[in-house]
Design an enzyme around this catalytic site. Structure first.
Site, PDB file in Angstrom:
ATOM      1  N   THR A 126       0.826  -1.206   0.000  1.00  8.58           N
ATOM      2  CA  THR A 126       0.000   0.000   0.000  1.00  8.58           C
ATOM      3  C   THR A 126       0.863   1.260   0.000  1.00  8.58           C
ATOM      4  O   THR A 126       2.016   1.219   0.444  1.00  8.58           O
ATOM      5  CB  THR A 126      -0.884  -0.016   1.276  1.00  8.58           C
ATOM      6  OG1 THR A 126      -1.405   1.281   1.503  1.00  8.58           O
ATOM      7  CG2 THR A 126      -0.104  -0.409   2.523  1.00  8.58           C
ATOM      8  N   ASP A 127       0.284   2.374  -0.438  1.00 11.67           N
ATOM      9  CA  ASP A 127       1.007   3.649  -0.355  1.00 11.67           C
ATOM     10  C   ASP A 127       1.055   4.165   1.087  1.00 11.67           C
ATOM     11  O   ASP A 127       1.790   5.116   1.379  1.00 11.67           O
ATOM     12  CB  ASP A 127       0.396   4.704  -1.290  1.00 11.67           C
ATOM     13  CG  ASP A 127      -1.056   5.054  -0.970  1.00 11.67           C
ATOM     14  OD1 ASP A 127      -1.662   4.403  -0.093  1.00 11.67           O
ATOM     15  OD2 ASP A 127      -1.589   5.981  -1.609  1.00 11.67           O
ATOM     16  N   GLU A 128       0.267   3.542   1.978  1.00 10.37           N
ATOM     17  CA  GLU A 128       0.242   4.032   3.371  1.00 10.37           C
ATOM     18  C   GLU A 128       1.579   3.824   4.076  1.00 10.37           C
ATOM     19  O   GLU A 128       1.841   4.454   5.106  1.00 10.37           O
ATOM     20  CB  GLU A 128      -0.895   3.368   4.155  1.00 10.37           C
ATOM     21  CG  GLU A 128      -2.246   3.659   3.524  1.00 10.37           C
ATOM     22  CD  GLU A 128      -3.422   3.440   4.437  1.00 10.37           C
ATOM     23  OE1 GLU A 128      -3.251   3.491   5.663  1.00 10.37           O
ATOM     24  OE2 GLU A 128      -4.520   3.206   3.914  1.00 10.37           O
ATOM     25  N   TYR A 177      -1.650  -0.729  11.037  1.00  4.02           N
ATOM     26  CA  TYR A 177      -1.811  -1.377   9.718  1.00  4.02           C
ATOM     27  C   TYR A 177      -0.625  -1.062   8.821  1.00  4.02           C
ATOM     28  O   TYR A 177       0.039  -1.972   8.309  1.00  4.02           O
ATOM     29  CB  TYR A 177      -3.118  -0.915   9.041  1.00  4.02           C
ATOM     30  CG  TYR A 177      -3.159  -1.198   7.554  1.00  4.02           C
ATOM     31  CD1 TYR A 177      -3.189  -2.512   7.077  1.00  4.02           C
ATOM     32  CD2 TYR A 177      -3.148  -0.157   6.612  1.00  4.02           C
ATOM     33  CE1 TYR A 177      -3.212  -2.780   5.703  1.00  4.02           C
ATOM     34  CE2 TYR A 177      -3.170  -0.413   5.253  1.00  4.02           C
ATOM     35  CZ  TYR A 177      -3.208  -1.731   4.799  1.00  4.02           C
ATOM     36  OH  TYR A 177      -3.221  -1.986   3.450  1.00  4.02           O
ATOM     37  N   LYS A 207       2.357  -3.484   7.281  1.00  9.67           N
ATOM     38  CA  LYS A 207       2.600  -3.665   5.838  1.00  9.67           C
ATOM     39  C   LYS A 207       4.046  -3.268   5.505  1.00  9.67           C
ATOM     40  O   LYS A 207       4.710  -3.923   4.698  1.00  9.67           O
ATOM     41  CB  LYS A 207       1.618  -2.824   5.009  1.00  9.67           C
ATOM     42  CG  LYS A 207       0.189  -3.320   5.012  1.00  9.67           C
ATOM     43  CD  LYS A 207       0.001  -4.699   4.405  1.00  9.67           C
ATOM     44  CE  LYS A 207       0.217  -4.740   2.915  1.00  9.67           C
ATOM     45  NZ  LYS A 207      -0.129  -6.068   2.338  1.00  9.67           N
TER      46      LYS A 207
END
Ligand SMILES: NC(=O)c1ccc[n+]([C@@H]2O[C@H](COP(=O)([O-])OP(=O)(O)OC[C@H]3O[C@@H](n4cnc5c(N)ncnc54)[C@H](O)[C@@H]3O)[C@@H](O)[C@H]2O)c1
Length: 358
Positions: free
Chosen positions: A133-135, A159, A163
């Protein structure tokens, strides 16, 4: 090719399997634990293909993973299985540590054992594609800034931290053991079969029932929205054509504030359901207290995958959001089945503690 897709009963994994079965000659093995987020109804007919198989397996279970590799002899792994909801990671991080970190480690070790024993030709062709993810990059400061493949990691939530950990493990397995890996980092997805705890389906389904539309804070958080079928095409391109060891950022060039997204959904519902007693639906918008550590802005520079693999999104936000709203209106059975008791319980836990804000 035979592709082992982990998390194939989830939102994006099911779109990947529908793409593989519907648009290619390849086979897909769906490996999924079927948590609350897993739903085999999201395969929408792909499960009837002779090129499809399902294995109910937890990615933390090494013995079961070894059996699946041995029995199915995949040519590639697309790893999507994860705990994926930021709010849940704040109320209960342990499942995120378990699945996203320990599960990815266990899958890497099982894949490495299988890959090491392949003959030279198969070993050279094997791919382990990790979907992230870009998060992991944290949030952006300047209004023009974009995440590139070399942006340093600065995750904000349990989260995104879990990741980020899994991305590091995958890159370490490539550097240390030579496992042929690829990593992709994607922006927010939306589209059919999205579990209704996430913003867009939550808003559509609450609006249909005339319930309040909860917006965190002012709703000024900016996300770069990508239609899920565009993401599935990008992922397939990366696993089949991407260069080993590379990272590709995937995004939709659709930066929107959350409040704009909600207003678009309300306007579409007004248009498609003119008789609705809740119209105009934007009257249902209710601002609630924000998520702790909420990143303000994410936006992706997807020029590398466009330049090197020729991928670009086919949907604009307007076309994609229309398809999405129409899909939810046309699939009341899917909706009824996912709105189980446990989902209702989660909604109560998450929203009953939030105060209405001005
Ligand atoms: N949704 C997004 O906007 C988005 C954006 C970028 C990246 N991603 C990443 O893409 C992947 C898929 O996201 P999604 O939105 O489809 O998630 P999802 O929550 O809809 O689906 C996750 C799937 O993984 C399965 N799963 C969970 N734990 C498992 C375990 N221990 N063993 C086996 N299966 C397990 C679940 O049953 C479910 O089917 C995730 O890795 C996520 O981090 C998501």
């Amino acid at each position: 090719m035979k592709i082992l897709v982990t998390g194939g009963a989830g939102f994006i994994g099911s779109a990947v399997i529908r793409h593989i079965i519907g648009n290619t000659d390849d086979s897909a093995i769906n490996l999924d634990k079927l948590t609350y987020a897993g739903n085999l109804e999201s395969l929408q007919g792909a499960e009837r293909s002779p090129r499809y198989a399902f294995e109910r397996v937890d990615i933390c279970d090494r013995v079961a993973l070894d059996r699946v590799f041995h029995e199915h002899q995949p040519d590639a792994v697309m790893h999507l299985a994860a705990e994926s909801h930021v709010d849940r990671s704040i109320t209960g991080p342990s499942d995120f540590i378990e699945t996203n970190i320990i599960g990815t480690y266990t899958l890497l070790e099982s894949a490495r054992a299988y890959w090491s024993a392949l003959d030279e030709e198969k070993r050279g062709a094997f791919r382990f594609h990790h979907i992230s993810t870009d998060e992991v990059y944290g949030d952006l400061e300047g209004p023009e800034d974009l995440f590139t493949e070399t942006t340093p990691y600065a995750p904000s939530s349990p989260y995104s931290a879990s990741k980020a950990s899994s991305d590091h493990l995958v890159r370490a397995w490539a550097r240390t053991y030579g496992l042929p890996t690829l990593v992709t980092n994607c922006s927010n997805n939306y589209g059919p079969c999205h579990f209704p705890e996430k913003l867009i389906p939550l808003i559509i389904l609450n609006a249909l029932e005339g319930n309040p539309l909860p917006i965190y804070g002012k709703g000024d958080q900016v996300r770069d929205w990508l239609y899920v079928e565009d993401h599935a095409r990008a992922l397939y391109k990366v696993v089949t054509e991407g260069a080993v060891g590379q990272t590709y950022n995937i995004g939709g060039h659709n930066e929107k504030q959350n409040i704009e997204v909600v207003r678009s959904v309300c306007a579409l519902l007004d248009e498609l359901l003119p008789e609705s007693p809740s119209a105009p639906h934007f009257n249902l918008i209710t601002h609630v207290s924000d998520r702790p550590g909420h990143d303000l802005r994410y936006a992706i520079d997807a020029s590398k995958i466009q330049r090197e693999l020729g991928w670009r999104p086919e949907e604009t936000f307007d076309s994609g959001i229309r398809k999405t709203v129409e899909w939810y209106l046309g699939n009341p059975e899917w909706v009824a089945h996912v709105k189980s008791g446990s989902y209702q319980q989660w909604l109560n836990t998450n929203y009953s503690t939030r105060k209405e804000s001005a």
